[in-house]
Design an enzyme around this catalytic site. Structure first.
Site, PDB file in Angstrom:
ATOM      1  N   SER A 135     -42.705 -35.221 -37.642  1.00 19.00           N
ATOM      2  CA  SER A 135     -42.369 -33.823 -37.907  1.00 19.00           C
ATOM      3  C   SER A 135     -40.887 -33.584 -38.165  1.00 19.00           C
ATOM      4  O   SER A 135     -40.531 -32.636 -38.851  1.00 19.00           O
ATOM      5  CB  SER A 135     -42.838 -32.942 -36.753  1.00 19.00           C
ATOM      6  N   HIS A 162     -48.567 -32.425 -40.167  1.00 26.80           N
ATOM      7  CA  HIS A 162     -47.776 -32.252 -41.396  1.00 26.80           C
ATOM      8  C   HIS A 162     -48.365 -33.022 -42.575  1.00 26.80           C
ATOM      9  O   HIS A 162     -47.730 -33.140 -43.615  1.00 26.80           O
ATOM     10  CB  HIS A 162     -46.328 -32.684 -41.161  1.00 26.80           C
ATOM     11  N   LYS A 213     -50.058 -24.950 -40.199  1.00 30.25           N
ATOM     12  CA  LYS A 213     -49.016 -25.368 -41.145  1.00 30.25           C
ATOM     13  C   LYS A 213     -49.533 -25.200 -42.567  1.00 30.25           C
ATOM     14  O   LYS A 213     -49.579 -24.074 -43.055  1.00 30.25           O
ATOM     15  CB  LYS A 213     -48.533 -26.751 -40.754  1.00 30.25           C
TER      16      LYS A 213
HETATM   17  C1  LIG Z   1     -46.427 -28.139 -35.014  1.00 29.67           C
HETATM   18  C2  LIG Z   1     -46.972 -29.396 -34.445  1.00 29.67           C
HETATM   19  C3  LIG Z   1     -47.936 -29.362 -33.453  1.00 29.67           C
HETATM   20  C4  LIG Z   1     -48.350 -28.091 -32.779  1.00 29.67           C
HETATM   21  O1  LIG Z   1     -49.221 -27.362 -33.547  1.00 29.67           O
HETATM   22  P1  LIG Z   1     -49.320 -25.775 -33.301  1.00 29.67           P
HETATM   23  O2  LIG Z   1     -50.588 -25.399 -33.939  1.00 29.67           O
HETATM   24  O3  LIG Z   1     -48.111 -25.176 -33.914  1.00 29.67           O
HETATM   25  O4  LIG Z   1     -49.343 -25.601 -31.801  1.00 29.67           O
HETATM   26  C5  LIG Z   1     -48.499 -30.553 -33.056  1.00 29.67           C
HETATM   27  N1  LIG Z   1     -48.076 -31.724 -33.565  1.00 29.67           N
HETATM   28  C6  LIG Z   1     -47.143 -31.798 -34.507  1.00 29.67           C
HETATM   29  C7  LIG Z   1     -46.747 -33.123 -35.051  1.00 29.67           C
HETATM   30  C8  LIG Z   1     -46.546 -30.635 -34.971  1.00 29.67           C
HETATM   31  O5  LIG Z   1     -45.562 -30.708 -35.875  1.00 29.67           O
END
Ligand SMILES: *Cc1c(COP(=O)(O)O)cnc(C)c1O
Length: 389
Positions: A189, A217, A246
């Protein structure tokens, strides 16, 4: 007004903590931001072009996605009303799980309130005691670490994408008769690079270790939109988790796995059992967004193309995902660089420890399908001059 007694020791504790963080440029503050269209934002009276959203396909503002969310509110109401095991299991959730499982080539899926809740629920359900060891890539996301902390067994860290190190830890686990749960991001990330899942899956298979990959991602962005499954079609990943928040532009998290694993998760994962079901609007938006991801290969190819345009302009190695980090080292330097870019009309949020290791504060650029090439070129020119300064 209530007449509660003051708690000076508590306030003093908070003030001292904050002052210490402030002195290291590590205090964080919220800034109200109005995301007007999935690309532009208004912040502090200024209109800025955002390179800091994970809304990689700009689907949070897609007319069909918004209409689906609105229709779901009309039909099912604003909230789920209870945990899914009580009365919160509205029909959209089952439809969403069927669609996610099919998309990921898995037997079944379980939708959670968020990606964070997915990791903190699934990991301790599968790694429960002293006979288990959790192996984590050192750069894995914070909520994977949070899940590992809740697990019963030992946690061991392998060097970032270091297959020799992972193999050694797997051998150790086998020698001590312990089962290993291996945890990694698919697309990392904060770095934007990709885990070698073909190699990791082969190692896990050889040691009967369980592999869980976080595709937060990846989905919608790499592997023709298929995420890790698209990039590594032959790798067996028994535990595929991710987020709806995302590229899908909505909110929520999921795990795709075999039917028995999903049945176990739905009866034992505490963040599933004891937390309210995902709101209908979020489920409906994610369903519609998945449909768009499946039908529009041209759209899902764009974020990485945009990121590559940027890395080429910087003479940096080609981007492999929609995320491009530019390292500044000290937190103060990253903050200063972000301020200069804001003066040029760009929103690029600096990332500081503890989100990233000490001494690797950075700007993290996130590219989306909707970014204009000319804006990317202007951004790259600004970044080049910052780096030369
Ligand atoms: C953003 C993210 C999460 C968390 O997901 P949310 O739905 O925002 O709680 C988990 N793992 C990774 C790698 C992330 O970037």
């Amino acid at each position: 007004m209530s007449e509660r007694p003051p708690t000076p020791s508590l306030d003093a504790f908070a003030r001292a903590k904050l002052a210490e963080l402030e002195s290291r440029s590590l205090k964080r503050t919220l800034q109200e931001t109005w995301r007007t269209d999935g690309l532009w934002v208004e912040r502090g009276g200024k209109r800025l072009l955002s390179f800091s959203c994970n809304d990689y396909l700009n689907l949070s503002h897609h007319p069909e996605v918004k209409a689906a969310a609105q229709a779901a509110v009309e039909t099912y109401g604003a909230g789920a009303g209870a945990s899914r095991l009580v009365t919160g299991d509205h029909p959209l959730l089952e439809e969403l799980e069927r669609k996610l499982a099919a998309f990921k080539g898995a037997e079944a899926a379980c939708v959670f309130g968020s990606g964070y809740l997915t990791n903190v629920g699934v990991i301790p359900t599968l790694a429960r005691g002293p006979d288990d060891v959790v192996l984590i890539d050192e750069l894995a996301h914070a909520c994977i670490w949070a899940g590992a902390q809740l697990a019963g067994g030992e946690t061991r860290i392998f060097g970032h994408n270091d297959m020799g190190h992972l193999a050694a830890l797997l051998r150790d686990a086998g020698a001590s008769g312990r089962r290993a749960l291996v945890l990694t991001d698919g697309v990392f990330s904060m770095d934007g690079d990709i885990a070698p899942l073909d190699e990791i899956a082969a190692l896990c298979a050889a040691h009967d270790a369980w592999l869980m990959v976080d595709d937060a991602h990846g989905l919608g962005v790499v592997g023709d939109g298929g995420g890790m499954r698209g990039l590594f079609p032959r790798a067996h990943i028994p535990l595929q988790m991710g987020t709806l928040s995302k590229a899908l532009g909505s909110y929520g998290g999921y795990l795709c796995a075999s039917q028995p694993v999903i049945d176990l998760i739905k009866t034992r994962a505490r963040s599933f059992v004891y937390s309210t079901g995902l709101p209908p609007a979020s489920a409906a938006a994610a369903l519609k967004a998945l449909e768009i991801v499946e039908r529009d290969a041209e759209l899902t190819a764009r974020p990485v193309q945009k990121a590559r345009r940027f890395t080429r302009a910087l003479n940096a190695p080609d981007a492999t995902s929609a995320i491009v980090p530019v390292l500044f080292g000290q937190a103060q330097a990253a903050l200063g660089a972000a301020g200069k870019l804001e003066d040029e009309g760009f929103l690029v949020v600096p990332i500081r420890p503890p989100t990233v290791p000490e001494g690797t504060a950075r700007l993290r650029f996130a590219f989306t399908a909707g970014h204009d090439d000319s804006d990317i070129d202007r951004l790259a020119a600004c970044v080049r001059s910052l780096m030369a300064a």
